[in-house]
Design an enzyme around this catalytic site. Structure first.
Site, PDB file in Angstrom:
ATOM      1  N   TRP A 124       0.832  -1.211   0.000  1.00 56.57           N
ATOM      2  CA  TRP A 124       0.000   0.000   0.000  1.00 56.57           C
ATOM      3  C   TRP A 124       0.866   1.261   0.000  1.00 56.57           C
ATOM      4  O   TRP A 124       0.485   2.277  -0.599  1.00 56.57           O
ATOM      5  CB  TRP A 124      -0.964  -0.012   1.189  1.00 56.57           C
ATOM      6  CG  TRP A 124      -0.304   0.139   2.530  1.00 56.57           C
ATOM      7  CD1 TRP A 124       0.134  -0.849   3.341  1.00 56.57           C
ATOM      8  CD2 TRP A 124      -0.019   1.367   3.198  1.00 56.57           C
ATOM      9  NE1 TRP A 124       0.689  -0.318   4.487  1.00 56.57           N
ATOM     10  CE2 TRP A 124       0.599   1.037   4.426  1.00 56.57           C
ATOM     11  CE3 TRP A 124      -0.232   2.710   2.892  1.00 56.57           C
ATOM     12  CZ2 TRP A 124       1.012   2.003   5.337  1.00 56.57           C
ATOM     13  CZ3 TRP A 124       0.174   3.676   3.805  1.00 56.57           C
ATOM     14  CH2 TRP A 124       0.794   3.315   5.017  1.00 56.57           C
ATOM     15  N   LYS A 152      -6.354   9.067  10.250  1.00 57.87           N
ATOM     16  CA  LYS A 152      -7.046   9.527  11.457  1.00 57.87           C
ATOM     17  C   LYS A 152      -7.545  10.960  11.358  1.00 57.87           C
ATOM     18  O   LYS A 152      -8.323  11.402  12.202  1.00 57.87           O
ATOM     19  CB  LYS A 152      -6.105   9.378  12.669  1.00 57.87           C
ATOM     20  CG  LYS A 152      -5.812   7.944  13.034  1.00 57.87           C
ATOM     21  CD  LYS A 152      -4.875   7.833  14.205  1.00 57.87           C
ATOM     22  CE  LYS A 152      -3.440   8.154  13.842  1.00 57.87           C
ATOM     23  NZ  LYS A 152      -2.877   7.201  12.859  1.00 57.87           N
ATOM     24  N   TYR A 160       9.039   4.796  17.190  1.00 57.51           N
ATOM     25  CA  TYR A 160       9.780   3.562  17.380  1.00 57.51           C
ATOM     26  C   TYR A 160       9.173   2.847  18.578  1.00 57.51           C
ATOM     27  O   TYR A 160       9.122   3.417  19.661  1.00 57.51           O
ATOM     28  CB  TYR A 160      11.269   3.801  17.615  1.00 57.51           C
ATOM     29  CG  TYR A 160      12.039   2.491  17.493  1.00 57.51           C
ATOM     30  CD1 TYR A 160      12.378   1.999  16.239  1.00 57.51           C
ATOM     31  CD2 TYR A 160      12.356   1.741  18.616  1.00 57.51           C
ATOM     32  CE1 TYR A 160      13.030   0.784  16.116  1.00 57.51           C
ATOM     33  CE2 TYR A 160      13.009   0.525  18.491  1.00 57.51           C
ATOM     34  CZ  TYR A 160      13.345   0.061  17.239  1.00 57.51           C
ATOM     35  OH  TYR A 160      13.982  -1.148  17.099  1.00 57.51           O
ATOM     36  N   PRO A 213       7.797   1.517  14.857  1.00 56.29           N
ATOM     37  CA  PRO A 213       6.838   2.093  13.906  1.00 56.29           C
ATOM     38  C   PRO A 213       5.659   1.160  13.684  1.00 56.29           C
ATOM     39  O   PRO A 213       5.732  -0.032  14.005  1.00 56.29           O
ATOM     40  CB  PRO A 213       7.681   2.236  12.633  1.00 56.29           C
ATOM     41  CG  PRO A 213       8.646   1.100  12.709  1.00 56.29           C
ATOM     42  CD  PRO A 213       8.985   0.950  14.183  1.00 56.29           C
ATOM     43  N   HIS A 243       8.737   6.665   7.719  1.00 53.83           N
ATOM     44  CA  HIS A 243       7.751   7.720   7.539  1.00 53.83           C
ATOM     45  C   HIS A 243       7.823   8.666   8.735  1.00 53.83           C
ATOM     46  O   HIS A 243       8.262   8.292   9.829  1.00 53.83           O
ATOM     47  CB  HIS A 243       6.346   7.136   7.379  1.00 53.83           C
ATOM     48  CG  HIS A 243       5.927   6.245   8.505  1.00 53.83           C
ATOM     49  ND1 HIS A 243       6.403   4.957   8.670  1.00 53.83           N
ATOM     50  CD2 HIS A 243       5.069   6.447   9.539  1.00 53.83           C
ATOM     51  CE1 HIS A 243       5.874   4.411   9.740  1.00 53.83           C
ATOM     52  NE2 HIS A 243       5.052   5.300  10.300  1.00 53.83           N
ATOM     53  N   HIS A 287       5.728  11.720  11.019  1.00 52.06           N
ATOM     54  CA  HIS A 287       4.411  12.232  11.414  1.00 52.06           C
ATOM     55  C   HIS A 287       4.462  13.753  11.584  1.00 52.06           C
ATOM     56  O   HIS A 287       5.372  14.280  12.242  1.00 52.06           O
ATOM     57  CB  HIS A 287       3.965  11.596  12.727  1.00 52.06           C
ATOM     58  CG  HIS A 287       3.896  10.103  12.685  1.00 52.06           C
ATOM     59  ND1 HIS A 287       2.713   9.407  12.613  1.00 52.06           N
ATOM     60  CD2 HIS A 287       4.881   9.160  12.679  1.00 52.06           C
ATOM     61  CE1 HIS A 287       2.957   8.111  12.584  1.00 52.06           C
ATOM     62  NE2 HIS A 287       4.271   7.936  12.618  1.00 52.06           N
TER      63      HIS A 287
END
Length: 329
Positions: A164, A196, A258, A260, A266, A268
């Site tokens: 994905w 989210k 961590y 992840p 990636h 945030h």
């Protein structure tokens, strides 16, 4: 969504709710006119409430739809500032209590202002059920040796699919959601809203920067050669969010997890006013601190003990327990 640790070590696709859950609007879009999906929740047979958070205004429910295991997630949407006038003018009030200058009411808004964000996982597996069920958690301190002998072999032994992620990077999915992209194969990334965030309010702003390099699993892999990548994400991510949402860098919390939730690096980006799941000290590492640490010591994250939480039912927790690294608490 309020997960204390959004992580399923059994299967990485299932550990990422933004790829596996379908909102009602997504389901309708995928089914043409959506008529077949309007009543899908009427078929939902409740088995058990997995988690209920009055603070975060959401509830996770396990059940069945047409003999298939399913999970429904209901979340009250935020109150939009642009609807306040209509909300106050057109809602009805039921008096609950009055004492001198203090009054409590039940406000019943018009139907179109009373949305509930609904996500559906069907068919769901036991891994999904465990993921959303309230679980006892433990604090683990992972040393350099622990990573080499426990965590890394465990990651390598599992079939963690991140297809994905590649679909996003290759523009095979979610193209319309991309806020910014840098095509450089070494320092480039794609920035898009996290599952989210409904993108309607800035108070709970939440975006994810997914790096284009495919060989960086987590914080543990970062070295001095990755500093240009990390600095690029920090600078251009801040600029893109300022341009699109008018939110300055001083109001952003920018960090890595961590462990992840999936093993493709990636970053945030959340609003500083938003108490986002996983933003606590036991999991979040500020990107600016990560850059400084790697600059000071190119192999900082290969040698430094890292602390994180594990759920009781997590397979990685079992590995740490078998190695005698997770004593009974």
């Amino acid at each position: 969504m309020g997960d204390s640790i959004e992580k399923s070590q059994e299967n990485q696709e299932e550990s990422c709710p933004r790829k596996k859950q379908k909102t009602a609007s997504d389901t309708n879009k995928n089914s043409g006119d959506g008529s077949a999906d309007q009543s899908i929740l009427s078929k939902f047979q409740i088995k058990k409430v997995l988690r209920d958070s009055t603070r975060e205004k959401n509830i996770f429910i396990h059940g069945e739809i047409d003999d298939q295991e399913a999970i429904v997630i209901l979340e009250k949407t935020p109150i939009g500032q642009d609807t306040l006038v209509e909300l106050l003018k057109d809602s009805s009030l039921q008096l609950k209590m009055k004492n001198d200058i203090y009054s409590n009411y039940l406000l019943i808004p018009p139907a179109h202002l009373n949305d509930i964000k609904t996500s559906l996982i069907c068919p769901a597996t036991q891994k999904h059920v465990k993921k959303y069920q309230v679980q006892e958690t433990f604090l683990v301190e992972e040393t350099e040796e622990d990573y080499r002998s426990i965590t890394l072999p465990y990651i390598q032994s599992q079939s963690f699919s991140v297809q994905w992620v590649y679909n996003i990077l290759e523009k095979k999915a979610e193209v319309e959601r991309i806020v910014f992209e840098d095509p450089d194969p070494k320092t480039g990334f794609v920035l898009l809203p996290d599952f989210k965030w409904d993108t309607k309010q800035l108070d709970d702003l939440y975006l994810i920067a997914i790096v284009r390099q495919k060989d960086i699993k987590s914080l543990r892999d970062l070295r001095s050669e990755h500093i240009p990548l990390l600095e690029n994400i920090l600078k251009k991510g801040q600029e893109a969010i300022l341009q699109r949402y008018s939110v300055p860098a001083c109001k952003l919390r920018i960090y890595l997890h961590y462990q992840p939730s999936y093993y493709h690096l990636h970053v945030h980006f959340t609003s500083l006013s938003h108490d986002a799941p996983g933003s606590g000290v036991e999991r979040a590492h500020l990107l600016s601190d990560v850059i400084l640490n790697v600059k000071a010591n190119p192999t900082y994250y290969q040698h430094r003990p890292l602390t994180f939480t594990l759920r009781a039912d997590d397979n990685l927790a079992s590995k740490f327990r078998e190695a005698g690294k997770l004593p009974d608490c």
